[in-house]
Design a protein around this motif. Structure first.
Motif, PDB file in Angstrom:
ATOM      1  N   LEU A  10      14.236 -24.873  -9.984  1.00 15.64           N
ATOM      2  CA  LEU A  10      12.880 -25.176  -9.481  1.00 15.64           C
ATOM      3  C   LEU A  10      12.214 -23.855  -9.115  1.00 15.64           C
ATOM      4  O   LEU A  10      12.491 -23.253  -8.085  1.00 15.64           O
ATOM      5  CB  LEU A  10      12.927 -26.114  -8.270  1.00 15.64           C
ATOM      6  CG  LEU A  10      11.551 -26.555  -7.734  1.00 15.64           C
ATOM      7  CD1 LEU A  10      10.690 -27.192  -8.815  1.00 15.64           C
ATOM      8  CD2 LEU A  10      11.722 -27.518  -6.560  1.00 15.64           C
ATOM      9  N   TYR A  11      11.360 -23.421 -10.030  1.00 15.79           N
ATOM     10  CA  TYR A  11      10.788 -22.079 -10.033  1.00 15.79           C
ATOM     11  C   TYR A  11       9.353 -22.203  -9.500  1.00 15.79           C
ATOM     12  O   TYR A  11       8.530 -22.893 -10.100  1.00 15.79           O
ATOM     13  CB  TYR A  11      10.838 -21.604 -11.485  1.00 15.79           C
ATOM     14  CG  TYR A  11      10.318 -20.231 -11.836  1.00 15.79           C
ATOM     15  CD1 TYR A  11       9.003 -19.857 -11.583  1.00 15.79           C
ATOM     16  CD2 TYR A  11      11.134 -19.313 -12.505  1.00 15.79           C
ATOM     17  CE1 TYR A  11       8.528 -18.617 -11.952  1.00 15.79           C
ATOM     18  CE2 TYR A  11      10.657 -18.066 -12.890  1.00 15.79           C
ATOM     19  CZ  TYR A  11       9.358 -17.733 -12.614  1.00 15.79           C
ATOM     20  OH  TYR A  11       8.879 -16.503 -12.995  1.00 15.79           O
ATOM     21  N   VAL A  28       6.037 -19.985   1.267  1.00 15.66           N
ATOM     22  CA  VAL A  28       7.208 -19.746   0.414  1.00 15.66           C
ATOM     23  C   VAL A  28       8.478 -20.187   1.152  1.00 15.66           C
ATOM     24  O   VAL A  28       9.367 -20.817   0.568  1.00 15.66           O
ATOM     25  CB  VAL A  28       7.287 -18.257  -0.008  1.00 15.66           C
ATOM     26  CG1 VAL A  28       8.647 -17.914  -0.604  1.00 15.66           C
ATOM     27  CG2 VAL A  28       6.178 -17.932  -1.004  1.00 15.66           C
ATOM     28  N   GLU A  29       8.539 -19.890   2.431  1.00 12.45           N
ATOM     29  CA  GLU A  29       9.728 -20.281   3.207  1.00 12.45           C
ATOM     30  C   GLU A  29       9.876 -21.812   3.246  1.00 12.45           C
ATOM     31  O   GLU A  29      10.972 -22.337   3.034  1.00 12.45           O
ATOM     32  CB  GLU A  29       9.672 -19.726   4.634  1.00 12.45           C
ATOM     33  CG  GLU A  29      10.927 -20.099   5.430  1.00 12.45           C
ATOM     34  CD  GLU A  29      11.136 -19.220   6.648  1.00 12.45           C
ATOM     35  OE1 GLU A  29      10.162 -18.623   7.125  1.00 12.45           O
ATOM     36  OE2 GLU A  29      12.307 -19.140   7.098  1.00 12.45           O
ATOM     37  N   ASP A  30       8.771 -22.509   3.482  1.00 11.81           N
ATOM     38  CA  ASP A  30       8.807 -23.976   3.473  1.00 11.81           C
ATOM     39  C   ASP A  30       9.317 -24.486   2.124  1.00 11.81           C
ATOM     40  O   ASP A  30      10.145 -25.402   2.057  1.00 11.81           O
ATOM     41  CB  ASP A  30       7.405 -24.558   3.714  1.00 11.81           C
ATOM     42  CG  ASP A  30       6.975 -24.389   5.170  1.00 11.81           C
ATOM     43  OD1 ASP A  30       7.844 -24.063   6.006  1.00 11.81           O
ATOM     44  OD2 ASP A  30       5.774 -24.564   5.457  1.00 11.81           O
ATOM     45  N   ALA A  31       8.790 -23.880   1.052  1.00 12.87           N
ATOM     46  CA  ALA A  31       9.155 -24.324  -0.291  1.00 12.87           C
ATOM     47  C   ALA A  31      10.645 -24.085  -0.565  1.00 12.87           C
ATOM     48  O   ALA A  31      11.329 -24.933  -1.146  1.00 12.87           O
ATOM     49  CB  ALA A  31       8.296 -23.600  -1.326  1.00 12.87           C
ATOM     50  N   ASP A 195       1.490 -31.323   2.074  1.00 11.95           N
ATOM     51  CA  ASP A 195       2.826 -31.157   2.654  1.00 11.95           C
ATOM     52  C   ASP A 195       3.730 -30.476   1.629  1.00 11.95           C
ATOM     53  O   ASP A 195       4.314 -31.125   0.753  1.00 11.95           O
ATOM     54  CB  ASP A 195       3.382 -32.533   3.050  1.00 11.95           C
ATOM     55  CG  ASP A 195       4.711 -32.404   3.798  1.00 11.95           C
ATOM     56  OD1 ASP A 195       5.354 -31.329   3.722  1.00 11.95           O
ATOM     57  OD2 ASP A 195       5.103 -33.388   4.448  1.00 11.95           O
ATOM     58  N   ILE A 196       3.800 -29.139   1.730  1.00 10.10           N
ATOM     59  CA  ILE A 196       4.552 -28.342   0.758  1.00 10.10           C
ATOM     60  C   ILE A 196       6.026 -28.732   0.729  1.00 10.10           C
ATOM     61  O   ILE A 196       6.638 -28.866  -0.331  1.00 10.10           O
ATOM     62  CB  ILE A 196       4.365 -26.835   1.073  1.00 10.10           C
ATOM     63  CG1 ILE A 196       2.965 -26.422   0.625  1.00 10.10           C
ATOM     64  CG2 ILE A 196       5.427 -25.978   0.404  1.00 10.10           C
ATOM     65  CD1 ILE A 196       2.629 -24.987   0.913  1.00 10.10           C
ATOM     66  N   SER A 197       6.593 -28.943   1.918  1.00 13.19           N
ATOM     67  CA  SER A 197       8.022 -29.281   1.990  1.00 13.19           C
ATOM     68  C   SER A 197       8.312 -30.594   1.273  1.00 13.19           C
ATOM     69  O   SER A 197       9.248 -30.682   0.472  1.00 13.19           O
ATOM     70  CB  SER A 197       8.467 -29.405   3.449  1.00 13.19           C
ATOM     71  OG  SER A 197       8.209 -28.201   4.110  1.00 13.19           O
TER      72      SER A 197
END
Lengths: 213, 216
Positions: A10-11, A28-31, A195-197
């Motif tokens: 998952l890029y 980016v951290e959430d992702a 909601d990115i997460s």
């Protein structure tokens, strides 16, 4: 092989269009926490110094979680922050320069739209391919489409890992089943979501079914 | 920038090679185990290589002919082009952009071809340039614009569609006198000429990040 194909699952390609009050590093951290396995930092407009500052912040995050970070197109920024590599377009000159300036140990990803381009990139030392666009996309208006058959053909004929890119989201990702890809690259399907997460978590579960077994 | 043709100087413009030449006398003496005098650099910076070899031979009692000393210094310089000389800031990004914009690029330099090729190959940027032209091949130094006219012919672009990037005042003068568009590029080695260059050149940049490339 410098790039483990499992890390391409998952890029995530960054896009500051939907940043709002958040920082890119926080997004980016959430992702990553939600399942992203590879990060490409893409900035088209930032002046060099700002690009470097941003890349350093993102690298702190990716290094902490041991996720590879490549820089889109900018060899110099990749060199400056000692990123894991770069992602360049279909230009032999850029591939040669990136290899010479970054060294043998760094990851060089190359974009391809046809079998010829894919074979060419592998021959010129690409470590993985970004193939697309596989679905219509809003982030790249001029991108050219790649059919299911062409994607399948590329995956069967190159030895390096292949990531599908372009318009992929939770609704259409399973349409890539059977193509032989090693991962999917997404932009808005993660970074444009409220909601990115949650978005990354959903994709991380679905992508398992979309890649080759 | 909409220019179709771009002529680059090499040393001090694309490559940060001036420090090599600046300290070459000291570096050479150290390879022989000798300690250079502090004012050596000041003394030799305006000398030709032959004059420099003569001074080193005399002052440091070197057991070599001037010709041999020149050979040894050239070998040292060659080694640095092959293994060391870096690109100046933002050069690679600039070359990528020009290439995407479809411009034709070349190099016009006073440095010998084998040194130019050694450095460009190592840096992986040889392919961006349509050709390399040296003063030796053009038959004249950059104090006359012969090399620029020849480069323009080979690029096959028009004079008003072509731009020169150059850091040396004398070269900028001759290119301007010949009607070229010239961008002065800052280099520490030519810092004392900065104002003069600014008054002659069409533009002056400190790094290539300042020069905008219009993509086609």
């Amino acid at each position: 092989m410098k790039v483990d194909k499992h890390s391409l699952l998952l890029y995530a390609v960054t896009d500051r269009s939907w940043l709002g009050d958040n920082s890119l590093a926080a997004q980016v951290e959430d992702a990553i926490k939600a399942g992203v396995t590879f990060v490409q930092l893409r900035e088209k407009e930032l002046p060099y110094a700002d690009f470097v500052a941003e890349a350093k912040k993102v690298k702190e995050i990716t290094a902490h979680y041991r996720i590879p970070l490549v820089i889109n197109d900018n060899i110099e920024v990749a060199q400056e922050i000692d990123a894991d590599g770069v992602h360049v377009g279909q230009s032999d000159l850029d591939v040669s320069a990136a290899r010479a300036l970054l060294g043998e140990d760094k990851i060089i990803g190359v974009s391809a739209q046809t079998l010829e381009e894919a074979v060419w990139a592998e021959k010129h030392g690409a470590d993985y391919l970004g193939v697309g666009t596989v679905f219509p996309t809003s982030t790249k208006l001029d991108a050219t489409g790649v059919s299911f058959a062409v994607l399948q053909d590329i995956c069967s004929k190159v030895a390096i890992p292949v990531v599908a890119i372009g318009g992929i989201n939770a609704e259409n990702i399973l349409g890539l089943q059977g193509t032989g890809i090693d991962g999917v690259a997404v932009v808005s399907a993660i970074f444009a979501q409220p909601d990115i997460s949650a978005a990354a978590r959903k994709l991380a579960a679905l992508v398992q079914k979309a890649v080759k077994r | 920038m909409k220019h179709k043709g771009v002529i680059f100087d090499l040393d001090g413009t694309l490559l940060d090679s001036m420090p090599i030449w600046d300290n070459i006398g000291s570096k050479y003496l150290r390879t022989l185990g000798l300690a250079p005098a502090e004012d050596l650099h000041e003394k030799i910076k305006i000398m030709s290589l032959l004059q420099c070899a003569g001074l080193l031979r005399e002052q440091y009692c070197l057991p070599y002919t001037e010709e041999k000393i020149m050979q040894q210094i050239n070998a040292l310089i060659e080694e640095q082009y092959r293994s060391l000389v870096p690109l100046k800031p933002h050069v690679i990004t600039f070359l990528q952009r020009l290439n995407k914009a479809g411009a034709e690029l070349c190099i016009a330099t006073a440095t010998d071809r084998y040194l130019v090729e050694a450095a460009l190959e190592r840096l992986g940027i040889a392919g961006y340039f349509k050709f390399i032209l040296t003063c030796g091949e053009a038959g004249c130094g950059k104090d006359v614009p012969v090399i620029y006219h020849r480069a323009l012919e080979l690029l096959n672009t028009r004079l008003d569609d072509t731009v020169i990037f150059e850091d040396a005042l004398y070269a900028i003068k001759s290119a301007k006198a010949a009607g070229f568009t010239v961008v002065g590029v800052h280099d520490a080695s030519a810092a004392s000429d900065e104002e003069a260059i600014k008054s002659i050149a069409d533009s002056y940049i400190y790094t290539f990040e300042e020069w905008k490339v219009e993509e086609r």
